[in-house]
Write a protein that holds these residues in place. Structure first.
Motif, PDB file in Angstrom:
ATOM      1  N   SER A   1      39.580  27.326  49.967  1.00  0.00           N
ATOM      2  CA  SER A   1      40.610  26.293  50.086  1.00  0.00           C
ATOM      3  C   SER A   1      41.506  26.323  48.856  1.00  0.00           C
ATOM      4  CB  SER A   1      39.970  24.914  50.227  1.00  0.00           C
ATOM      5  OG  SER A   1      40.967  23.910  50.319  1.00  0.00           O
ATOM      6  N   ARG A   2      42.823  26.402  49.096  1.00  0.00           N
ATOM      7  CA  ARG A   2      43.789  26.447  47.990  1.00  0.00           C
ATOM      8  C   ARG A   2      44.607  25.165  48.000  1.00  0.00           C
ATOM      9  NH1 ARG A   2      47.136  31.358  49.928  1.00  0.00           N
ATOM     10  NH2 ARG A   2      47.095  29.927  51.693  1.00  0.00           N
ATOM     11  N   PRO A   3      44.679  24.443  46.884  1.00  0.00           N
ATOM     12  CA  PRO A   3      45.424  23.183  46.838  1.00  0.00           C
ATOM     13  C   PRO A   3      46.859  23.350  47.345  1.00  0.00           C
ATOM     14  CG  PRO A   3      44.180  23.496  44.824  1.00  0.00           C
ATOM     15  CD  PRO A   3      44.062  24.772  45.599  1.00  0.00           C
ATOM     16  N   HIS A   4      47.211  22.528  48.318  1.00  0.00           N
ATOM     17  CA  HIS A   4      48.571  22.473  48.876  1.00  0.00           C
ATOM     18  C   HIS A   4      48.984  23.756  49.607  1.00  0.00           C
ATOM     19  CE1 HIS A   4      48.720  18.942  46.362  1.00  0.00           C
ATOM     20  NE2 HIS A   4      48.661  19.667  45.243  1.00  0.00           N
ATOM     21  N   ARG A   5      48.057  24.695  49.795  1.00  0.00           N
ATOM     22  CA  ARG A   5      48.426  25.938  50.484  1.00  0.00           C
ATOM     23  C   ARG A   5      47.486  26.283  51.637  1.00  0.00           C
ATOM     24  NH1 ARG A   5      49.139  30.738  46.428  1.00  0.00           N
ATOM     25  NH2 ARG A   5      47.272  29.844  45.477  1.00  0.00           N
ATOM     26  N   GLY A   6      46.554  25.379  51.925  1.00  0.00           N
ATOM     27  CA  GLY A   6      45.683  25.590  53.065  1.00  0.00           C
ATOM     28  C   GLY A   6      44.478  26.475  52.765  1.00  0.00           C
ATOM     29  N   THR A   7      43.752  26.795  53.812  1.00  0.00           N
ATOM     30  CA  THR A   7      42.512  27.560  53.699  1.00  0.00           C
ATOM     31  C   THR A   7      42.718  28.984  54.191  1.00  0.00           C
ATOM     32  OG1 THR A   7      41.248  25.524  54.085  1.00  0.00           O
ATOM     33  CG2 THR A   7      40.068  27.605  54.363  1.00  0.00           C
ATOM     34  N   ILE A   8      42.076  29.924  53.519  1.00  0.00           N
ATOM     35  CA  ILE A   8      42.166  31.333  53.903  1.00  0.00           C
ATOM     36  C   ILE A   8      40.755  31.933  53.924  1.00  0.00           C
ATOM     37  CG2 ILE A   8      44.483  31.681  52.960  1.00  0.00           C
ATOM     38  CD1 ILE A   8      43.138  33.006  50.499  1.00  0.00           C
ATOM     39  N   VAL A   9      40.627  33.078  54.585  1.00  0.00           N
ATOM     40  CA  VAL A   9      39.395  33.842  54.489  1.00  0.00           C
ATOM     41  C   VAL A   9      39.237  34.273  53.035  1.00  0.00           C
ATOM     42  CG1 VAL A   9      38.149  35.899  55.255  1.00  0.00           C
ATOM     43  CG2 VAL A   9      39.613  34.652  56.867  1.00  0.00           C
ATOM     44  N   THR A  10      38.036  34.172  52.520  1.00  0.00           N
ATOM     45  CA  THR A  10      37.777  34.417  51.099  1.00  0.00           C
ATOM     46  C   THR A  10      38.338  35.743  50.607  1.00  0.00           C
ATOM     47  OG1 THR A  10      35.803  33.045  50.964  1.00  0.00           O
ATOM     48  CG2 THR A  10      35.948  34.856  49.414  1.00  0.00           C
ATOM     49  N   THR A  11      38.941  35.695  49.457  1.00  0.00           N
ATOM     50  CA  THR A  11      39.325  36.902  48.724  1.00  0.00           C
ATOM     51  C   THR A  11      38.558  36.891  47.405  1.00  0.00           C
ATOM     52  OG1 THR A  11      41.186  35.790  47.655  1.00  0.00           O
ATOM     53  CG2 THR A  11      41.636  36.949  49.719  1.00  0.00           C
ATOM     54  N   LEU A  12      38.263  38.066  46.887  1.00  0.00           N
ATOM     55  CA  LEU A  12      37.560  38.182  45.612  1.00  0.00           C
ATOM     56  C   LEU A  12      38.364  39.062  44.664  1.00  0.00           C
ATOM     57  CD1 LEU A  12      33.867  38.806  46.802  1.00  0.00           C
ATOM     58  CD2 LEU A  12      34.859  36.652  46.009  1.00  0.00           C
ATOM     59  N   THR A  13      38.286  38.761  43.391  1.00  0.00           N
ATOM     60  CA  THR A  13      38.913  39.624  42.398  1.00  0.00           C
ATOM     61  C   THR A  13      38.120  40.930  42.300  1.00  0.00           C
ATOM     62  OG1 THR A  13      37.579  38.792  40.560  1.00  0.00           O
ATOM     63  CG2 THR A  13      39.614  37.588  41.067  1.00  0.00           C
ATOM     64  N   ASP A  14      38.702  41.926  41.663  1.00  0.00           N
ATOM     65  CA  ASP A  14      37.992  43.190  41.480  1.00  0.00           C
ATOM     66  C   ASP A  14      36.674  42.967  40.740  1.00  0.00           C
ATOM     67  OD1 ASP A  14      39.889  44.670  42.792  1.00  0.00           O
ATOM     68  OD2 ASP A  14      40.926  45.313  40.972  1.00  0.00           O
ATOM     69  N   ARG A  15      36.701  42.127  39.740  1.00  0.00           N
ATOM     70  CA  ARG A  15      35.477  41.873  38.977  1.00  0.00           C
ATOM     71  C   ARG A  15      34.433  41.194  39.844  1.00  0.00           C
ATOM     72  NH1 ARG A  15      34.785  38.816  33.075  1.00  0.00           N
ATOM     73  NH2 ARG A  15      32.505  38.847  33.085  1.00  0.00           N
ATOM     74  N   GLU A  16      34.852  40.211  40.640  1.00  0.00           N
ATOM     75  CA  GLU A  16      33.912  39.520  41.522  1.00  0.00           C
ATOM     76  C   GLU A  16      33.322  40.479  42.554  1.00  0.00           C
ATOM     77  OE1 GLU A  16      35.766  34.980  41.506  1.00  0.00           O
ATOM     78  OE2 GLU A  16      36.596  36.510  42.841  1.00  0.00           O
ATOM     79  N   LEU A  17      34.158  41.374  43.088  1.00  0.00           N
ATOM     80  CA  LEU A  17      33.657  42.368  44.031  1.00  0.00           C
ATOM     81  C   LEU A  17      32.650  43.295  43.358  1.00  0.00           C
ATOM     82  CD1 LEU A  17      36.738  43.494  46.172  1.00  0.00           C
ATOM     83  CD2 LEU A  17      34.586  42.547  47.033  1.00  0.00           C
ATOM     84  N   ASP A  18      32.991  43.751  42.166  1.00  0.00           N
ATOM     85  CA  ASP A  18      32.078  44.634  41.427  1.00  0.00           C
ATOM     86  C   ASP A  18      30.727  43.964  41.208  1.00  0.00           C
ATOM     87  OD1 ASP A  18      33.900  46.705  41.238  1.00  0.00           O
ATOM     88  OD2 ASP A  18      34.599  46.126  39.233  1.00  0.00           O
ATOM     89  N   GLU A  19      30.765  42.715  40.749  1.00  0.00           N
ATOM     90  CA  GLU A  19      29.526  41.999  40.449  1.00  0.00           C
ATOM     91  C   GLU A  19      28.692  41.781  41.702  1.00  0.00           C
ATOM     92  OE1 GLU A  19      31.080  39.433  36.566  1.00  0.00           O
ATOM     93  OE2 GLU A  19      30.966  38.480  38.537  1.00  0.00           O
ATOM     94  N   THR A  20      29.348  41.428  42.804  1.00  0.00           N
ATOM     95  CA  THR A  20      28.612  41.160  44.042  1.00  0.00           C
ATOM     96  C   THR A  20      28.055  42.442  44.646  1.00  0.00           C
ATOM     97  OG1 THR A  20      30.188  39.347  44.435  1.00  0.00           O
ATOM     98  CG2 THR A  20      28.701  39.887  46.215  1.00  0.00           C
ATOM     99  N   PHE A  21      28.827  43.529  44.559  1.00  0.00           N
ATOM    100  CA  PHE A  21      28.336  44.805  45.085  1.00  0.00           C
ATOM    101  C   PHE A  21      27.147  45.325  44.273  1.00  0.00           C
ATOM    102  CE2 PHE A  21      31.957  45.424  47.943  1.00  0.00           C
ATOM    103  CZ  PHE A  21      31.358  46.149  48.964  1.00  0.00           C
ATOM    104  N   VAL A  22      27.120  45.055  42.965  1.00  0.00           N
ATOM    105  CA  VAL A  22      25.973  45.458  42.150  1.00  0.00           C
ATOM    106  C   VAL A  22      24.704  44.779  42.665  1.00  0.00           C
ATOM    107  CG1 VAL A  22      24.894  45.200  39.877  1.00  0.00           C
ATOM    108  CG2 VAL A  22      27.219  46.070  40.055  1.00  0.00           C
ATOM    109  N   VAL A  23      24.803  43.485  42.935  1.00  0.00           N
ATOM    110  CA  VAL A  23      23.658  42.739  43.456  1.00  0.00           C
ATOM    111  C   VAL A  23      23.273  43.254  44.841  1.00  0.00           C
ATOM    112  CG1 VAL A  23      22.842  40.464  44.186  1.00  0.00           C
ATOM    113  CG2 VAL A  23      24.212  40.685  42.102  1.00  0.00           C
ATOM    114  N   MET A  24      24.287  43.465  45.692  1.00  0.00           N
ATOM    115  CA  MET A  24      24.034  43.976  47.040  1.00  0.00           C
ATOM    116  C   MET A  24      23.325  45.324  46.998  1.00  0.00           C
ATOM    117  SD  MET A  24      24.975  43.143  50.351  1.00  0.00           S
ATOM    118  CE  MET A  24      23.192  43.266  50.601  1.00  0.00           C
ATOM    119  N   ALA A  25      23.792  46.207  46.124  1.00  0.00           N
ATOM    120  CA  ALA A  25      23.217  47.550  46.031  1.00  0.00           C
ATOM    121  C   ALA A  25      21.754  47.495  45.598  1.00  0.00           C
ATOM    122  CB  ALA A  25      24.022  48.410  45.059  1.00  0.00           C
ATOM    123  N   GLU A  26      21.445  46.627  44.644  1.00  0.00           N
ATOM    124  CA  GLU A  26      20.066  46.535  44.180  1.00  0.00           C
ATOM    125  C   GLU A  26      19.143  45.931  45.232  1.00  0.00           C
ATOM    126  OE1 GLU A  26      18.711  47.927  41.510  1.00  0.00           O
ATOM    127  OE2 GLU A  26      20.706  48.785  41.210  1.00  0.00           O
TER     128      GLU A  26
END
Length: 214
Positions: free
Chosen positions: A60-85
Motif C-alpha cells: 500500500s502506497r500513501p495516496h497512490r493505492g495498492t500494488i502487487v509487491t515490488t522489492l528492491t535489488d537488495r531485498e530480492l538478494d536477501e530473500t533469495f539467499v534465504v530461499m536458496a538455503e
C-alpha cells in the motif's frame, strides 16, 4: 459472516493471480475496479488487500493505492539467499529420506516437465515447476521445514515467475532440476544441496535479466 466470506474469496483469488504470475510486481490493485469485478462493495476488497499486505503479496502506497509487491535489488538478494538455503536443506534431506518408489515418483515428476521445457510452454512449465519444488519440500520429511519454505516461496512467487519470460528459461530450468534429481537419487545430500543453491542463484539472475529487458 457474508462480508468475511467475500473478503476471503477475493483474497484467495487475488493471491492465486499473484502467485501464478497473472498479476505481476508493480501491477495496480484498484479497489473500485476490483469491487466491480467481484460484485461487492469496496469494504471487502479493502480488507482482502490488507490481508495480501500482511502476507507480503501487496504493498500500500500513501495516496497512490495498492500494488502487487515490488522489492528492491537488495531485498530480492536477501530473500533469495534465504530461499536458496531453505531449498538446499530440503534437497539435502530428500537425498537421505526418499527411498524406493518415492525416488521413482520424483524422477517421474521431473520427466513430466520435459515437453513443456522443450517447447518453451511457459504457462505449463510454471505449473510443473511449482509441483516439482513442492515435491522437494515434502520429500524432506520435515513438516516444519516444508511449511516455512512454502511461506518464503509464496513471498517470492511473483518474482520467481518472472524468470520464465527470459529466453528459453524453461529448458534451462529443467536441466538444472535434472542435476538436483540425479544427486537425490544417488543419495548425495551435499551435491543435491549445492545443485539447488546453484539453481536458485540462476533464478535470481534470470529475474534481473527480465526486469532489465535482457
Amino acid at each position: 459472516m457474508k462480508k468475511r466470506t467475500s473478503t476471503n474469496m477475493i483474497h484467495e483469488v487475488l493471491a492465486d493471480r499473484i502467485v501464478h504470475g497473472i498479476l505481476k510486481p508493480g501491477d495496480p490493485l484498484d479497489e473500485t475496479s476490483l469491487a466491480s469485478e467481484f460484485g461487492v462493495s469496496r469494504t471487502p476488497v479493502r480488507e482482502a488487500l490488507r490481508q495480501l499486505e500482511t502476507n507480503g503479496l501487496a504493498l500500500s502506497r500513501p495516496h497512490r493505492g495498492t500494488i502487487v509487491t515490488t522489492l528492491t535489488d537488495r531485498e530480492l538478494d536477501e530473500t533469495f539467499v534465504v530461499m536458496a538455503e531453505l531449498e538446499a536443506l530440503c534437497a539435502r534431506l530428500c537425498a537421505s529420506h526418499l527411498q524406493g518408489s518415492a525416488l521413482s515418483e520424483l524422477m517421474a515428476l521431473h520427466h513430466e516437465g520435459e515437453d513443456a521445457a522443450k517447447t518453451n510452454d511457459v504457462e505449463a512449465y510454471r505449473a510443473h515447476n511449482e509441483r516439482f519444488h513442492t515435491a522437494i519440500y515434502a520429500g524432506s520429511g520435515n513438516s516444519f521445514l516444508k511449511t516455512t519454505t512454502l511461506a518464503v516461496r509464496r513471498r517470492l512467487a511473483p518474482f520467481r515467475n518472472l524468470q520464465f519470460e527470459a529466453f528459453q528459461r524453461p529448458e534451462a530450468s529443467h536441466r538444472e532440476h535434472a542435476k538436483i534429481v540425479d544427486a537425490i537419487i544417488e543419495g548425495d545430500g551435499e551435491r543435491a544441496a549445492s545443485a539447488m543453491r546453484d539453481h536458485l542463484r540462476i533464478v535470481r539472475k534470470a529475474v534481473d535479466a527480465v526486469n532489465l529487458g535482457g
